[in-house]
Design an enzyme around this catalytic site. Sequence first.
Site, PDB file in Angstrom:
ATOM      1  N   GLN A 221      58.802   4.895  74.068  1.00 29.52           N
ATOM      2  CA  GLN A 221      57.417   5.256  74.336  1.00 29.52           C
ATOM      3  C   GLN A 221      57.324   6.323  75.427  1.00 29.52           C
ATOM      4  O   GLN A 221      56.244   6.822  75.714  1.00 29.52           O
ATOM      5  CB  GLN A 221      56.633   4.010  74.785  1.00 29.52           C
ATOM      6  CG  GLN A 221      56.564   2.942  73.718  1.00 29.52           C
ATOM      7  CD  GLN A 221      55.867   1.676  74.192  1.00 29.52           C
ATOM      8  OE1 GLN A 221      56.361   0.594  73.962  1.00 29.52           O
ATOM      9  NE2 GLN A 221      54.717   1.792  74.853  1.00 29.52           N
ATOM     10  N   ARG A 368      50.815  -4.151  75.854  1.00 23.43           N
ATOM     11  CA  ARG A 368      49.438  -3.708  75.588  1.00 23.43           C
ATOM     12  C   ARG A 368      48.552  -4.055  76.784  1.00 23.43           C
ATOM     13  O   ARG A 368      47.515  -4.706  76.659  1.00 23.43           O
ATOM     14  CB  ARG A 368      48.922  -4.369  74.313  1.00 23.43           C
ATOM     15  CG  ARG A 368      48.065  -3.415  73.511  1.00 23.43           C
ATOM     16  CD  ARG A 368      47.771  -3.883  72.140  1.00 23.43           C
ATOM     17  NE  ARG A 368      46.930  -2.888  71.501  1.00 23.43           N
ATOM     18  CZ  ARG A 368      46.508  -2.984  70.261  1.00 23.43           C
ATOM     19  NH1 ARG A 368      46.833  -3.981  69.524  1.00 23.43           N
ATOM     20  NH2 ARG A 368      45.739  -2.045  69.742  1.00 23.43           N
ATOM     21  N   CYS A 369      49.005  -3.593  77.935  1.00 25.69           N
ATOM     22  CA  CYS A 369      48.394  -4.072  79.174  1.00 25.69           C
ATOM     23  C   CYS A 369      48.722  -3.097  80.288  1.00 25.69           C
ATOM     24  O   CYS A 369      49.825  -2.582  80.344  1.00 25.69           O
ATOM     25  CB  CYS A 369      49.023  -5.430  79.484  1.00 25.69           C
ATOM     26  SG  CYS A 369      48.881  -5.991  81.168  1.00 25.69           S
ATOM     27  N   GLU A 738      44.409  -1.085  74.825  1.00 23.20           N
ATOM     28  CA  GLU A 738      44.786  -2.447  75.189  1.00 23.20           C
ATOM     29  C   GLU A 738      43.600  -3.344  75.538  1.00 23.20           C
ATOM     30  O   GLU A 738      43.790  -4.542  75.792  1.00 23.20           O
ATOM     31  CB  GLU A 738      45.742  -2.406  76.376  1.00 23.20           C
ATOM     32  CG  GLU A 738      45.086  -1.891  77.641  1.00 23.20           C
ATOM     33  CD  GLU A 738      46.079  -1.393  78.684  1.00 23.20           C
ATOM     34  OE1 GLU A 738      47.156  -0.941  78.292  1.00 23.20           O
ATOM     35  OE2 GLU A 738      45.749  -1.453  79.863  1.00 23.20           O
TER      36      GLU A 738
END
Length: 786
Positions: A221, A368-369, A738
Amino acid sequence: MASETEEIRGLGHRVKRKEDDRFIQGKGTYVDDVKLPGMLHMAILRSPYAHAKLNGIDGSKAQGLPGVVAVVTGELMAQHNLAWMPTLSGDTQAVLATDKVRFQGQEVAAVIAEDLYTAKDALELILVDYEPLEPIVTPQRAIEESAPIIRTDKEGQTSNHIYHWESGDKDATDEAFGQADVVVSLDTHYPRSHPAPVETCGCVADVNPATGQATIYMTSQAPHAIRTVFALVTGLPEEKIRIVSPDIGGGFGNKVPVYPGYVVATAASLLLGRPVKWIEDRTENLISTGFARDFHMHGEMALKKDGMMTGLRVSLLADEGAFHADAQPSKFKVGLFHIVTGSYDLPAAHVAADGAYTNKAPGGVAYRCSFRVTEASYMIERLVQNAAYELGMDPADLRLKNFIKKDQFPYTSATGFVYDSGDYHGAMNVALEKVSYRELRKEQEEARARGELVGIGLASFTEIVGAGPHKDYDILGLKMSDGAELRIHPTGKAILKISVQTQGQGHETTFAQIVAEEIGIQPEDIKVMHGDTDNTPYGLGTYASRSTPVSGAATAMVARRVREKAAKIAAHLLEVSEEDIEFSKGRFSVRGAPDKVVTIQDVAFAAYTNFPDGMEPGLEGVYYYDPPNLTFPFGTYAVVVDVDPETGVWKVRRMVAVDDCGVRINPMIVEGQIHGGLCEGYGTAAMELITFDEDGNCIGANFTDYLLPTAWETPRFETFETVTPSPHHPIGAKGVGESATVGSPAAYVNAVVDALWPLGVRNIDMPVTPAKVWEAIQTAKGGSGG
Ligand code: CDP
């Protein structure tokens, strides 16, 4: 060319995802699709023990298997100073074990073979002499004085305690509690979970022995950050390293860190002079890479009798696993957890955090945070619900009374964040209306009278995304800006190169829409490139919903920079001064003479063929963006559940989600992001759990034990929006990727606890399985003599 009547599909258009053309035809290129001539395959031997001394490894039998090219051990890696590597938190992590194994699934040795089957067969021939040690499977046990030290490799490490970190004003918070009428508290565990992307992690490392050029195809990523870290750690010149992250099948934070497999494959390719492929299988992914959460939290809220919140105190113990590898900005030991005051105007707050080593896989990734905001949001939203009941108030009314008001923005929180903009009352009111909240409460009372268990759960989250401004944010010393590079070709088509890395979020579409809005070229005429460090501008990558806040801003800014030059060329073509040029939707016209027009396509051609004297030809630019602040999306989620008192099974009757992420670039993509997040939030709340037995064996190592919601379990979502632009983002957008994962778990759990509250149930830790619900009901009945 944009004709006068054709609408430019910029911001706010539901443009279909450009990238889906190749995905729905099965024409994506994932790392496992990369096949290079002479490529070898690597498999990793993993520890069956959670904690054991390593007395020796004998790889001779494996080495003798036909097709095996090399057996790599920690000892061999140590000879090249690569047995250990830095983690995202600045700790160290074993690449291949040398002294001990510290979690089940830890990398012990690797086999490189002509094909994967041979490599896997050879693993079984490696003999490892383990001497089992006491496994430590809870952080509470880890910090007891009698606990054996896990990190014996670290000089001066006399306990399993890693850090103590505080934020907020302790004295002011103590004073608020001293003067409180009511104090509510909650002990809860935010369980260990896993991002579980469809595509596991892997790489193809190709170090060319003739040129020394290392090309690493990698599921990353953050390719640019990885390249810089690789250069710093290995001493290889950065220009000789090229990271290519092709299509990625979901990341969710799992693909941010460097994993031992990447390092061993690269070292093996360097030593053997041939490309080496390593692709994890599902169990390897679940047991060894990037877990998330695992916070044991204690929260207390101080309130006045009338429901005014006056103070918040939270302490937590984090289970970090065997190596401290949290993804977090260096300055903040538990990420952005200290945004725990959430959406409330809380005058005083204090957070104290401790972390401990245990015999579990490392990770602490930002699943996702934004670096632990999920745990923070869960804590405050559960606590607020309990406070409402203690005060005899409705949970919606308690929230409405204490929300930060619209005119208080920009708002400085008790732990020092400056929230950019918000309208919490607005989002909550839409949610209440859409779910028919007041009517539902009446219906709930009637149902209760009939012995039915109906629950209504709310959560009003404040997110924090877009890390981040240089003055406060870095990872391992790398500051967190992102770049965008835009070139308009002579025929008026364009190419945009960005530093962030899509893993399914649709950047190839939305980033083209940003350019379309700014410069008037249709999104389908703008190619968006990413994921190749040789061919895209530098930046810290995609996680923590930072793409739109940071790289999206860079994209708008570079388009504006290019537009400025375009306006000069337009003035030259129209034979007026630049001040007389007006721009709208791809058309440059003369102020007061709207018929005198040139299009961006006319200008693009002129940029290479008919530019003013003395002007540099061409139409392109680059922009690096250092965000002045983070962005703070928010929303309210409302969940209605029916609980079966006989079985504990709970079903979501309705899930209403109101999200505010400022200006929406592509509403369809935003809705998709929210659907995905609500689904993951449901999974966390209802079924997902990575846990361990007393020997440290990982339970949840496959999809039969680690339960992801399928279409069968996933509730139906009703999504709505409010729009409160970010005042500092060039197009007013906030991140959204997110939001729903962060905000929704508390709403689901609040709904189940709300159903069971009259029975005396005050908390059920996630995952809220039917068994736990049933047990809570039985205990409650027993307690009341039922
Ligand atoms: O960093 P990541 O891409 O995961 O998250 P994001 O910046 O929140 O964006 C997720 C997707 O939603 C991207 O395609 C964005 O461009 C899109 N988005 C949007 O259309 N409007 C917004 N206000 C925020 C995101």
